[in-house]
Design a protein around this motif. Structure first.
Motif, PDB file in Angstrom:
ATOM      1  N   HIS A 253       0.885  -1.170   0.000  1.00  0.00           N
ATOM      2  CA  HIS A 253       0.000   0.000   0.000  1.00  0.00           C
ATOM      3  C   HIS A 253       0.916   1.210   0.000  1.00  0.00           C
ATOM      4  CE1 HIS A 253      -3.341  -2.619   0.814  1.00  0.00           C
ATOM      5  NE2 HIS A 253      -2.642  -3.155   1.783  1.00  0.00           N
ATOM      6  N   VAL A 254       0.819   1.987  -1.069  1.00  0.00           N
ATOM      7  CA  VAL A 254       1.736   3.110  -1.262  1.00  0.00           C
ATOM      8  C   VAL A 254       0.946   4.408  -1.168  1.00  0.00           C
ATOM      9  CG1 VAL A 254       3.403   4.161  -2.845  1.00  0.00           C
ATOM     10  CG2 VAL A 254       3.091   1.666  -2.837  1.00  0.00           C
ATOM     11  N   GLN A 255       1.317   5.255  -0.212  1.00  0.00           N
ATOM     12  CA  GLN A 255       0.634   6.560  -0.089  1.00  0.00           C
ATOM     13  C   GLN A 255       1.395   7.578  -0.939  1.00  0.00           C
ATOM     14  OE1 GLN A 255       0.544   8.318   3.829  1.00  0.00           O
ATOM     15  NE2 GLN A 255      -1.172   9.647   3.298  1.00  0.00           N
ATOM     16  N   LEU A 256       0.741   8.044  -1.997  1.00  0.00           N
ATOM     17  CA  LEU A 256       1.369   9.000  -2.908  1.00  0.00           C
ATOM     18  C   LEU A 256       1.150  10.426  -2.390  1.00  0.00           C
ATOM     19  CD1 LEU A 256       0.015   7.414  -6.214  1.00  0.00           C
ATOM     20  CD2 LEU A 256       2.288   7.064  -5.201  1.00  0.00           C
ATOM     21  N   LYS A 257       2.051  11.315  -2.756  1.00  0.00           N
ATOM     22  CA  LYS A 257       1.856  12.736  -2.383  1.00  0.00           C
ATOM     23  C   LYS A 257       0.712  13.327  -3.189  1.00  0.00           C
ATOM     24  CE  LYS A 257       5.966  14.785  -0.638  1.00  0.00           C
ATOM     25  NZ  LYS A 257       7.299  15.164  -0.988  1.00  0.00           N
ATOM     26  N   ALA A 259      -2.494  12.219  -5.585  1.00  0.00           N
ATOM     27  CA  ALA A 259      -3.302  11.075  -6.026  1.00  0.00           C
ATOM     28  C   ALA A 259      -3.130  10.882  -7.531  1.00  0.00           C
ATOM     29  CB  ALA A 259      -4.765  11.341  -5.704  1.00  0.00           C
ATOM     30  N   ALA A 260      -3.009   9.607  -7.949  1.00  0.00           N
ATOM     31  CA  ALA A 260      -2.819   9.342  -9.381  1.00  0.00           C
ATOM     32  C   ALA A 260      -3.805   8.273  -9.829  1.00  0.00           C
ATOM     33  CB  ALA A 260      -1.396   8.853  -9.624  1.00  0.00           C
ATOM     34  N   PRO A 261      -4.445   8.473 -10.987  1.00  0.00           N
ATOM     35  CA  PRO A 261      -5.286   7.392 -11.511  1.00  0.00           C
ATOM     36  C   PRO A 261      -4.415   6.167 -11.793  1.00  0.00           C
ATOM     37  CG  PRO A 261      -5.485   9.415 -12.833  1.00  0.00           C
ATOM     38  CD  PRO A 261      -4.383   9.640 -11.858  1.00  0.00           C
ATOM     39  N   VAL A 262      -5.024   4.979 -11.719  1.00  0.00           N
ATOM     40  CA  VAL A 262      -4.273   3.735 -11.910  1.00  0.00           C
ATOM     41  C   VAL A 262      -3.500   3.749 -13.239  1.00  0.00           C
ATOM     42  CG1 VAL A 262      -4.605   1.279 -12.424  1.00  0.00           C
ATOM     43  CG2 VAL A 262      -5.626   2.269 -10.407  1.00  0.00           C
ATOM     44  N   LEU A 303      -2.824  -3.593  -9.701  1.00  0.00           N
ATOM     45  CA  LEU A 303      -2.846  -2.168  -9.333  1.00  0.00           C
ATOM     46  C   LEU A 303      -4.281  -1.718  -9.074  1.00  0.00           C
ATOM     47  CD1 LEU A 303       0.051  -2.259 -10.454  1.00  0.00           C
ATOM     48  CD2 LEU A 303      -0.398  -0.095 -11.586  1.00  0.00           C
ATOM     49  N   ARG A 304      -4.481  -1.061  -7.946  1.00  0.00           N
ATOM     50  CA  ARG A 304      -5.811  -0.569  -7.590  1.00  0.00           C
ATOM     51  C   ARG A 304      -5.712   0.730  -6.801  1.00  0.00           C
ATOM     52  NH1 ARG A 304      -6.278  -5.451  -4.059  1.00  0.00           N
ATOM     53  NH2 ARG A 304      -4.153  -5.568  -4.817  1.00  0.00           N
ATOM     54  N   THR A 305      -6.739   1.569  -6.944  1.00  0.00           N
ATOM     55  CA  THR A 305      -6.906   2.688  -6.006  1.00  0.00           C
ATOM     56  C   THR A 305      -8.287   2.537  -5.381  1.00  0.00           C
ATOM     57  OG1 THR A 305      -7.658   4.060  -7.823  1.00  0.00           O
ATOM     58  CG2 THR A 305      -5.366   4.346  -7.145  1.00  0.00           C
ATOM     59  N   PHE A 306      -8.522   3.348  -4.384  1.00  0.00           N
ATOM     60  CA  PHE A 306      -9.710   3.205  -3.551  1.00  0.00           C
ATOM     61  C   PHE A 306     -10.363   4.578  -3.514  1.00  0.00           C
ATOM     62  CE2 PHE A 306     -11.163   2.599   1.016  1.00  0.00           C
ATOM     63  CZ  PHE A 306     -12.040   1.565   0.736  1.00  0.00           C
ATOM     64  N   PRO A 307     -11.621   4.740  -3.983  1.00  0.00           N
ATOM     65  CA  PRO A 307     -12.197   6.082  -4.126  1.00  0.00           C
ATOM     66  C   PRO A 307     -12.141   6.909  -2.844  1.00  0.00           C
ATOM     67  CG  PRO A 307     -13.746   4.382  -4.876  1.00  0.00           C
ATOM     68  CD  PRO A 307     -12.544   3.673  -4.362  1.00  0.00           C
ATOM     69  N   GLN A 308     -12.296   6.243  -1.686  1.00  0.00           N
ATOM     70  CA  GLN A 308     -12.334   7.000  -0.416  1.00  0.00           C
ATOM     71  C   GLN A 308     -10.955   7.495   0.007  1.00  0.00           C
ATOM     72  OE1 GLN A 308     -13.912   4.256  -1.107  1.00  0.00           O
ATOM     73  NE2 GLN A 308     -15.972   4.246  -0.255  1.00  0.00           N
ATOM     74  N   PRO A 310      -7.944   8.259  -2.447  1.00  0.00           N
ATOM     75  CA  PRO A 310      -7.363   8.110  -3.792  1.00  0.00           C
ATOM     76  C   PRO A 310      -5.843   8.268  -3.844  1.00  0.00           C
ATOM     77  CG  PRO A 310      -8.553  10.185  -3.599  1.00  0.00           C
ATOM     78  CD  PRO A 310      -8.801   9.440  -2.323  1.00  0.00           C
ATOM     79  N   GLU A 311      -5.250   8.743  -2.771  1.00  0.00           N
ATOM     80  CA  GLU A 311      -3.779   8.863  -2.793  1.00  0.00           C
ATOM     81  C   GLU A 311      -3.085   7.538  -2.455  1.00  0.00           C
ATOM     82  OE1 GLU A 311      -4.818   9.823   1.480  1.00  0.00           O
ATOM     83  OE2 GLU A 311      -5.762   9.886  -0.470  1.00  0.00           O
ATOM     84  N   TRP A 312      -3.870   6.522  -2.053  1.00  0.00           N
ATOM     85  CA  TRP A 312      -3.266   5.214  -1.747  1.00  0.00           C
ATOM     86  C   TRP A 312      -3.352   4.310  -2.971  1.00  0.00           C
ATOM     87  CZ3 TRP A 312      -0.556   3.680   2.479  1.00  0.00           C
ATOM     88  CH2 TRP A 312      -0.625   4.493   3.625  1.00  0.00           C
ATOM     89  N   LEU A 313      -2.198   3.784  -3.370  1.00  0.00           N
ATOM     90  CA  LEU A 313      -2.130   2.839  -4.482  1.00  0.00           C
ATOM     91  C   LEU A 313      -1.836   1.456  -3.900  1.00  0.00           C
ATOM     92  CD1 LEU A 313      -1.814   2.364  -7.626  1.00  0.00           C
ATOM     93  CD2 LEU A 313       0.636   2.758  -7.261  1.00  0.00           C
ATOM     94  N   THR A 314      -2.639   0.469  -4.288  1.00  0.00           N
ATOM     95  CA  THR A 314      -2.456  -0.901  -3.792  1.00  0.00           C
ATOM     96  C   THR A 314      -1.934  -1.771  -4.928  1.00  0.00           C
ATOM     97  OG1 THR A 314      -4.206  -0.639  -2.161  1.00  0.00           O
ATOM     98  CG2 THR A 314      -3.710  -2.885  -2.826  1.00  0.00           C
ATOM     99  N   LEU A 315      -0.939  -2.596  -4.650  1.00  0.00           N
ATOM    100  CA  LEU A 315      -0.429  -3.477  -5.700  1.00  0.00           C
ATOM    101  C   LEU A 315       0.219  -4.715  -5.097  1.00  0.00           C
ATOM    102  CD1 LEU A 315       2.978  -2.926  -6.089  1.00  0.00           C
ATOM    103  CD2 LEU A 315       2.033  -0.736  -6.686  1.00  0.00           C
ATOM    104  N   PHE A 316       0.512  -5.678  -5.987  1.00  0.00           N
ATOM    105  CA  PHE A 316       1.186  -6.908  -5.569  1.00  0.00           C
ATOM    106  C   PHE A 316       2.412  -7.086  -6.453  1.00  0.00           C
ATOM    107  CE2 PHE A 316       1.790 -11.567  -5.296  1.00  0.00           C
ATOM    108  CZ  PHE A 316       1.845 -11.684  -3.913  1.00  0.00           C
ATOM    109  N   ALA A 317       3.515  -7.534  -5.841  1.00  0.00           N
ATOM    110  CA  ALA A 317       4.767  -7.684  -6.600  1.00  0.00           C
ATOM    111  C   ALA A 317       5.438  -8.993  -6.215  1.00  0.00           C
ATOM    112  CB  ALA A 317       5.690  -6.511  -6.284  1.00  0.00           C
TER     113      ALA A 317
END
Ligand SMILES: NC(=O)c1ccc[n+]([C@@H]2O[C@H](COP(=O)([O-])OP(=O)(O)OC[C@H]3O[C@@H](n4cnc5c(N)ncnc54)[C@H](OP(=O)(O)O)[C@@H]3O)[C@@H](O)[C@H]2O)c1
Length: 342
Positions: A253-257, A259-262, A303-308, A310-317
């Motif tokens: 879970h990455v908190q971006l400065k 918010a970015a669309p997927v 890769l996913r974002t969560f509307p509530q 939007p600055e958090w990006l979720t991913l699996f690596a």
């Protein structure tokens, strides 16, 4: 590369050491240039190297005589002793263990991130490389940091048994086979049974905090690697031993400065040569350990974002822990040091 330089692979019989030999073979290093070392337990063991066979020697201070580059794939207590010994013999040393990662006088180098450190002046001749999980984390965070800024990263690392070396692989094999025939066996390498289990403890706990040394290492290594460039994202999470053999999975879970669309996040990750994006949920395409063996890229997907938020990006690596996360860092850093020395 100077073909007269002797390269010692120390810990050549281990999970990382064997991958180091494979990477040196891929780089076209001839067998005559190599000395393969391990403990006295492995003396005279023969290792395949392309068409050739290399006989393992016991590691002694004399074994480093005439060695120009020593690649250490040994436990940290062994590296702590052997690093200065190899350095005193005149070799450049690259170490895969945690022995020097917190030492501010030893450069911490991820060759796909800060290779310039290998050409800059530093005290001594020892270089350290990050852990397999830190290598993958930094590779993923770097393009996101550049494009959007990264404040914080929360990670759960699902670490295959090979993270505990050959002994970890053997213990998982034995326990799995034993349990399938109704036999329980005592844990020796892992803190609890690893067969058909998950163990949320990788390595010892820190003396003064509830984090394990593995987990504390991610925070420290990210701070050292990003800190040299300015802003340091906070990296923290949980390391779990899982009953697979090779490959580490990372749930992030990455908190971006900003918010970015997927689509933008995906484009930023795709542009990084260190990463391969596998992100086709409709076709069931995503990173898995079974796809990673021998791949020098870190795989990212889901890769996913969560509307509530939007600055958090979720991913699996997934990263090949022994190869990309260990051996390739050692070999790429070592061969660059030899160019510097030439
Ligand atoms: N496994 C990973 O995913 C991974 C990834 C990145 C970094 N690392 C780091 O890389 C290092 C090696 O890990 P590994 O998983 O390859 O461990 P491993 O499979 O247990 O191998 C350890 C190697 O060190 C040798 N060794 C042990 N004691 C020695 C001594 N006193 N003198 C000389 N050699 C000695 C062993 O030789 P014998 O065969 O004779 O015992 C073996 O070749 C560790 O520091 C680890 O933290 C591991």
């Amino acid at each position: 590369m100077n073909e007269n330089v002797r390269i010692a692979v120390v810990g050549a019989t281990g999970v990382v050491g064997r991958e180091v030999l494979s990477a040196l073979l891929d780089q076209g290093v001839p067998s005559e240039q190599l000395t393969v070392l391990a403990s006295e337990r492995s003396e005279a063991v023969e290792l395949e190297y392309g068409e050739d066979t290399l006989a393992v020697e016991k590691t002694t201070p004399e074994a480093f005589r005439g060695v120009g580059l020593a690649l250490l794939a040994t436990p940290s207590d062994v590296s702590r002793t052997l690093g200065p010994v190899a350095q005193a013999a005149g070799a450049w040393v690259v170490d895969a263990s945690s022995a020097f990662r917190a030492d501010g006088t030893v450069p911490l180098v991820l060759p796909t991130f800060n290779p310039e450190m290998l050409g800059a002046p530093f005290k001594g001749r020892i270089v350290s490389v990050p852990s397999a999980v830190s290598s993958a984390l930094v590779s993923i965070i770097a393009p996101l940091q550049k494009a959007f800024g990264v404040v914080r990263v929360q990670v759960t690392a699902l670490m295959g048994a090979s993270s505990a070396g050959v002994a970890g692989v053997t213990e998982l094999e034995k326990q799995t086979a034993g349990l399938l025939s109704g036999r329980e066996s005592e844990p020796h390498v892992f803190p609890h049974r690893i067969g058909f289990n998950l163990v949320p403890q990788v390595g010892p706990f820190m003396a003064s905090s509830p984090w394990t040394e593995e987990e504390a290492g991610w925070t420290l290594e990210a701070a050292r690697l990003f800190g040299a460039r300015g802003e340091t994202p906070v990296v923290a999470g949980t390391a779990v031993h899982v009953p697979t053999f090779y490959g580490h999975g990372l749930s992030l879970h990455v908190q971006l400065k900003t918010a970015a669309p997927v689509e933008q996040a995906r484009a930023a990750l795709k542009a990084s040569p260190a990463l391969k994006v596998l992100d086709g949920p409709a076709e069931k395409v995503y990173p898995m350990p079974m796809l990673i063996a021998g791949d020098a890229s870190v795989h990212v997907g889901r890769l996913r974002t969560f509307p509530q938020a939007p600055e958090w990006l979720t991913l699996f690596a997934v990263v090949d822990n022994a190869g990309r996360g260990g051996a390739l860092n050692l070999v790429e850093a070592g061969l660059r040091l030899l160019q510097r020395a030439a």
